[in-house]
Scaffold this motif. Structure first.
Motif, PDB file in Angstrom:
ATOM      1  N   GLN A 299      -8.542   4.170  -1.526  1.00 26.76           N
ATOM      2  CA  GLN A 299      -8.503   5.616  -1.556  1.00 26.76           C
ATOM      3  C   GLN A 299      -8.105   6.230  -0.218  1.00 26.76           C
ATOM      4  OE1 GLN A 299     -11.215   3.737  -1.719  1.00 26.76           O
ATOM      5  NE2 GLN A 299     -12.678   4.492  -0.238  1.00 26.76           N
ATOM      6  N   ASP A 300      -8.293   5.560   0.875  1.00 26.78           N
ATOM      7  CA  ASP A 300      -7.993   6.141   2.179  1.00 26.78           C
ATOM      8  C   ASP A 300      -7.177   5.154   3.002  1.00 26.78           C
ATOM      9  OD1 ASP A 300      -7.895   7.178   4.752  1.00 26.78           O
ATOM     10  OD2 ASP A 300      -9.922   7.983   4.652  1.00 26.78           O
ATOM     11  N   LEU A 301      -5.878   5.362   3.005  1.00 20.85           N
ATOM     12  CA  LEU A 301      -4.984   4.445   3.704  1.00 20.85           C
ATOM     13  C   LEU A 301      -5.204   4.477   5.215  1.00 20.85           C
ATOM     14  CD1 LEU A 301      -2.855   2.364   3.011  1.00 20.85           C
ATOM     15  CD2 LEU A 301      -1.129   4.177   3.113  1.00 20.85           C
ATOM     16  N   GLY A 302      -5.618   5.624   5.735  1.00 20.16           N
ATOM     17  CA  GLY A 302      -5.919   5.709   7.166  1.00 20.16           C
ATOM     18  C   GLY A 302      -7.053   4.773   7.553  1.00 20.16           C
ATOM     19  N   LYS A 303      -8.135   4.811   6.784  1.00 22.06           N
ATOM     20  CA  LYS A 303      -9.269   3.913   7.050  1.00 22.06           C
ATOM     21  C   LYS A 303      -8.868   2.463   6.811  1.00 22.06           C
ATOM     22  CE  LYS A 303     -13.059   7.079   6.045  1.00 22.06           C
ATOM     23  NZ  LYS A 303     -14.136   7.407   5.101  1.00 22.06           N
ATOM     24  N   ARG A 304      -8.081   2.251   5.792  1.00 22.38           N
ATOM     25  CA  ARG A 304      -7.684   0.889   5.437  1.00 22.38           C
ATOM     26  C   ARG A 304      -6.814   0.260   6.524  1.00 22.38           C
ATOM     27  NH1 ARG A 304      -5.126  -0.775  -0.436  1.00 22.38           N
ATOM     28  NH2 ARG A 304      -4.855  -2.969   0.061  1.00 22.38           N
ATOM     29  N   THR A 305      -5.873   1.022   7.058  1.00 17.75           N
ATOM     30  CA  THR A 305      -5.008   0.479   8.110  1.00 17.75           C
ATOM     31  C   THR A 305      -5.781   0.270   9.412  1.00 17.75           C
ATOM     32  OG1 THR A 305      -4.207   2.701   8.670  1.00 17.75           O
ATOM     33  CG2 THR A 305      -2.866   1.408   7.124  1.00 17.75           C
ATOM     34  N   TYR A 306      -6.723   1.162   9.687  1.00 15.14           N
ATOM     35  CA  TYR A 306      -7.583   0.996  10.866  1.00 15.14           C
ATOM     36  C   TYR A 306      -8.410  -0.281  10.711  1.00 15.14           C
ATOM     37  CZ  TYR A 306     -11.175   1.813  14.366  1.00 15.14           C
ATOM     38  OH  TYR A 306     -12.029   1.673  15.434  1.00 15.14           O
ATOM     39  N   GLN A 307      -8.996  -0.469   9.532  1.00 14.30           N
ATOM     40  CA  GLN A 307      -9.831  -1.643   9.280  1.00 14.30           C
ATOM     41  C   GLN A 307      -9.022  -2.927   9.388  1.00 14.30           C
ATOM     42  OE1 GLN A 307     -13.301  -1.550   8.798  1.00 14.30           O
ATOM     43  NE2 GLN A 307     -12.955  -3.699   9.264  1.00 14.30           N
TER      44      GLN A 307
END
Length: 125
Positions: free
Chosen positions: A10-18
């Motif tokens: 749902q959140d590509l920003g969080k996913r790419t950071y992770q």
């Protein structure tokens, strides 16, 4: 270790950071021998660049700039796969250690490819 990537769709920003953080933590928890320092430096650079470039893409001044930044995200995610494979194939990290990150990098690459195609279509319509 690697986190549950699938739950973060749902959140590509969080996913790419992770993704970048997981690569950093994998290397922190498995210090490289001196002969692998160049490989690990490249992996950290490109894995962390995926999230930084995605964050930057959201501030694009034009649709073309947005697409160009997504292209950088795609390239860096794909390059991460190269360096993860290198870490495995030279014997520095195991298949079990790199497999979750390779899987996530493949998924991120596919997401960016699809997003670029959609964005280009929107511009050209």
């Amino acid at each position: 270790g690697t986190r549950n990537f699938g739950r973060m769709k749902q959140d590509l920003g969080k996913r790419t950071y992770q993704f970048g953080l997981s690569a950093v933590l994998l290397l922190r928890d498995n210090p490289a021998p001196p002969w692998a320092w160049g490989i690990t430096k490249q992996l950290v650079r490109c894995a962390t660049s995926v999230g930084a470039s995605y964050r930057s893409s959201k501030r694009g001044r034009s649709p073309k700039e947005f697409i160009a930044k997504l292209g950088t995200c795609e390239e860096e995610a794909d390059e991460s796969i190269y360096w993860l494979n290198m870490c495995r194939d030279c014997g520095y990290l195991s298949e079990a250690q790199v497999a979750p990150l390779i899987h996530e990098a493949n998924e991120l690459t596919a997401i960016f490819v699809a997003s670029i195609k959609t964005s280009r279509k929107t511009i050209n319509d």
